[in-house]
Design an enzyme around this catalytic site. Structure first.
Site, PDB file in Angstrom:
ATOM      1  N   HIS A  67       7.987  52.440  42.927  1.00 40.46           N
ATOM      2  CA  HIS A  67       8.137  53.457  43.953  1.00 40.46           C
ATOM      3  C   HIS A  67       8.925  54.630  43.408  1.00 40.46           C
ATOM      4  O   HIS A  67       9.670  54.507  42.433  1.00 40.46           O
ATOM      5  CB  HIS A  67       8.840  52.890  45.190  1.00 40.46           C
ATOM      6  CG  HIS A  67      10.206  52.346  44.904  1.00 40.46           C
ATOM      7  ND1 HIS A  67      10.402  51.091  44.376  1.00 40.46           N
ATOM      8  CD2 HIS A  67      11.453  52.878  45.060  1.00 40.46           C
ATOM      9  CE1 HIS A  67      11.699  50.871  44.223  1.00 40.46           C
ATOM     10  NE2 HIS A  67      12.354  51.944  44.637  1.00 40.46           N
ATOM     11  N   CYS A 194      20.112  52.288  46.592  1.00 38.02           N
ATOM     12  CA  CYS A 194      19.406  52.363  45.313  1.00 38.02           C
ATOM     13  C   CYS A 194      19.062  53.824  45.044  1.00 38.02           C
ATOM     14  O   CYS A 194      19.214  54.668  45.934  1.00 38.02           O
ATOM     15  CB  CYS A 194      18.151  51.485  45.318  1.00 38.02           C
ATOM     16  SG  CYS A 194      16.846  52.049  46.428  1.00 38.02           S
TER      17      CYS A 194
END
Length: 684
Positions: A67, A194
């Site tokens: 991603h 993240c």
């Protein structure tokens, strides 16, 4: 999620077209591009690869979630692939058979990101993933992911219980009937985050919450994701018995959690081993271990605790360089413009604060030069300050800037800034390891640490290490000034190789930082080095653009499109313009780029070309000494790289263009067969 995934974005036989994670990402991304969700396939894949390089995206349970956020994505999109063989995404338990490619635009709105985040939480549900493994067609899989179809959960009230199992209601009743009051639960607050804030942030939160329920622990999570975050209630933090940080980017407002037992790990640990983290923080609480008000967790700084010293050092130095570059670019270009407009004696002009004539171009040139000079004066302090910041977080900034300013004062230059930053970071880290009485913790970050660390760094820089470094800097300057003949050519070769090895990566940045460091106190030698660095950095993208023009059949259609943009990127000294080509074929593109860069660096030094601007490419040619020879050096390197890459790619048995044509022919033949027509070339 209705518009994020459709049946066209699902491939239930991904293993037929992909055996590696790169191929899997490409196959799914091509589906996005076919629907117009991705505008630049290679650019998007480069962003995916960059995110993957930060941390593998494989998760336990056979899941891969490549991603990224990308400027090449038009709207939040999800593609799903299923591989019977499995594809290695770096998960501890082996290959992934469920692959989700998540693409978010660089400026995606919170609503879309919240939906993607909810998907990340769903991936921790085994019933959901089992349903995807059993989906018989693409539409069913897409409906499951969208939430249009239930994954087949049983009713908890009617599901048969294993023999001897106690229903949840019975557990509650038994507890209620007990004569002893329930023990106060152990309370934990956690923060997960993240780099992209889309997947791992929420998966770690879900995993920690599930493990806490099993352990009988009361846990509250603050997810610092892309959709923003809501700060935990201070009362909840105050009541907590322990803290878990599972993050790959700095925790925002971290001092809120000071003074409590803390476990600090990378976000993937929160996904893979949440029960261990909960057990660890409980053990720390039992031992009475707490953190100070100025926490210095390794992940907050440029260098994880698991990194070797060499890797940490490189990250610390790159932290300083990355913050320094904007000052270099702005200040250096303003100085160069001042010279271009006002001539080489503009540095002798009086202060514009005292003497400025609105209609005189010399006054405007002096204004640009003096603004640039002030911006450039921050170069060494910023370098030192942010090296220390990379090591010790915010407490390192003050002593780092002080040490960098001392380096400027004693003429220790660029080398002095490097030393000051490392010393400042080390001093602060040392102070933070000292156990401080609770009554003094409140003044540590704002008074004690800045005071003591600045005094120590200033003492060391003024009286101990500063003068030897200044002497070394002076010797380096004299060496550069005296460079001629073979020595200059060898240095040019080295600079060219470094600039073209990783195309904007750490080695490229080291060479560039060395070059711009000389502009702080420009000499003829340092200006030659700057010229060689910029010339070599322009070669890779220009050469790839030329190669796609003269031998287009050696490149894929996407690479040929990237080649058009590479003309401008190379001309602008944006070496990263060659990254899509290197990512697709590193064993051919990188050696070819290095060969051309070495030739250009050597010729630039041999010709004695100079450059006062730290950036700009062909647009600052008027500021280059011996501009025609400079362009000859660049052209020579471009030709060498083009020739080498064409030679290496031409040695392959099958060219990308031929493969594309074969695929198109197969598709056409299949379509005709399906329509009942006779394929071309068949016997009648």
């Amino acid at each position: 999620m209705t518009d994020m995934i459709t049946a066209d974005l699902v491939d239930l036989e991904l293993d037929l077209s992909a055996e590696t994670k790169e191929a899997a990402a490409r196959s799914l991304a091509e589906r996005m591009a076919a629907l117009g969700r991705v505008t630049d396939l290679e650019g998007f894949l480069a962003d995916v690869a960059a995110r993957e390089a930060q941390m593998p995206t494989g998760l336990d349970g056979g899941i891969g979630i490549p991603h990224c956020r990308s400027a090449h994505v038009t709207e939040p999109t999800l593609a799903f692939g299923r591989s019977a063989r499995g594809i290695d995404f770096g998960a501890p338990d082996g290959p992934a058979d469920l692959i989700f490619l998540i693409a978010a635009p660089a400026g995606a709105d919170d609503a879309h990101l919240t939906i993607l985040s909810s998907l990340a939480r769903q991936l921790m549900d085994t019933e959901f993933t089992d349903a995807l493994r059993g989906a018989g067609d693409a539409e069913t899989a897409a409906a499951l992911i969208r939430g249009d179809a239930a994954p087949g959960r049983g009713d908890a009230a009617t599901d048969p219980q294993p023999e001897g199992a106690v229903p949840p209601a019975a557990v509650s009743e038994t507890a209620a009937e007990g004569s002893e009051p329930a023990a106060e639960p152990f309370r934990i607050v956690a923060v997960t985050s993240c780099p992209t804030g889309i997947a791992h942030t929420y998966m770690a939160a879900e995993a920690l919450e599930a493990a806490a329920r099993e352990a009988g622990v009361e846990l509250t999570v603050e997810t610092q994701g892309s959709a923003g975050f809501t700060r935990l209630d201070p009362a909840v933090i105050a009541a907590a018995d322990g803290v878990i940080f599972a993050h790959d980017v700095p925790v925002r407002d971290k001092p809120r959690f000071a003074g409590k037992p803390t476990v600090d790990v990378a976000v993937k640990a929160g996904v893979n081993r949440p029960a261990e983290l909960i057990a660890e923080v409980r053990e720390k609480a039992a031992r009475g271990e707490t953190t100070s008000d100025a926490p210095t967790a390794p992940v907050d700084k440029a260098g994880d605790s698991e990194d070797g010293y060499g890797t940490k050092l490189r990250k610390w130095l790159m932290s300083g360089v990355s913050y320094m570059v904007p000052f270099v670019a702005a200040g250096g270009l303003l100085i160069a413009l001042g010279f271009a407009i006002g001539g080489w004696k503009i540095d002798k002009a009086p202060s514009v604060a005292e003497h400025f004539i609105w209609t005189d171009h010399t006054s405007w040139a002096a204004l640009l030069f003096q603004i640039g000079g002030l911006a450039f004066a921050f170069l060494v302090p910023v370098l030192a300050g942010y090296i220390a910041y990379g090591m010790a977080d915010r407490p390192g900034l003050v002593p780092g800037f002080v040490g960098g300013s001392v380096a400027v004062t004693i003429n220790a230059g660029f080398l002095g800034g490097l030393a000051a930053g490392l010393i400042a970071g080390a001093v602060v880290m040392g102070i933070q390891r000292i156990r401080i009485p609770a009554v003094l913790r409140g003044i540590m970050p704002v008074v004690v640490i800045p005071l003591i660390s600045s005094a120590v760094v200033g003492f060391l820089m003024f009286l101990v290490v500063g003068k030897p470094i200044a002497s070394l800097q002076s010797a380096l300057t004299d060496w550069l000034e005296g460079l001629s003949g073979a020595n200059a050519v060898i240095l040019g070769v080295i600079i060219g190789l470094m600039m073209c090895f990783d195309l904007g990566g750490p080695l490229n940045k080291v060479a560039y930082a060395f070059a711009v460091g000389g502009l702080a106190h420009p000499t003829d030698g340092s200006l030659k080095v700057m010229a060689a660095a910029m010339a070599a950095g322009m070669v890779p993208p220009l050469a790839m653009a030329l190669a796609t023009t003269v031998r287009g059949k050696l490149f894929t259609k996407a690479e040929r499109e990237n080649g058009k943009a590479a003309w401008f990127l190379g001309a602008s000294f944006i070496t990263e313009g060659a990254i899509p080509f290197a990512a697709a074929d590193p064993l051919r593109v990188i050696p070819a780029s290095m060969a051309g860069g070495a030739v250009t660096g050597a010729l630039s030094m041999a010709f004695g070309c100079t450059l006062r601007a730290p950036h700009g490419g062909v647009f600052v040619v008027p500021l280059i000494g011996r501009p025609l020879l400079y362009l000859v050096a660049i052209a020579a390197g471009v030709c060498v790289t083009t020739a080498v890459v064409v030679l290496l790619k031409g040695a392959r048995k099958t060219t990308p263009a031929a493969a594309d044509d074969a695929t198109a022919d197969d598709a056409t033949a299949t379509a005709k067969d399906d329509a009942g027509q006779v394929p071309a070339g068949a016997a009648l």
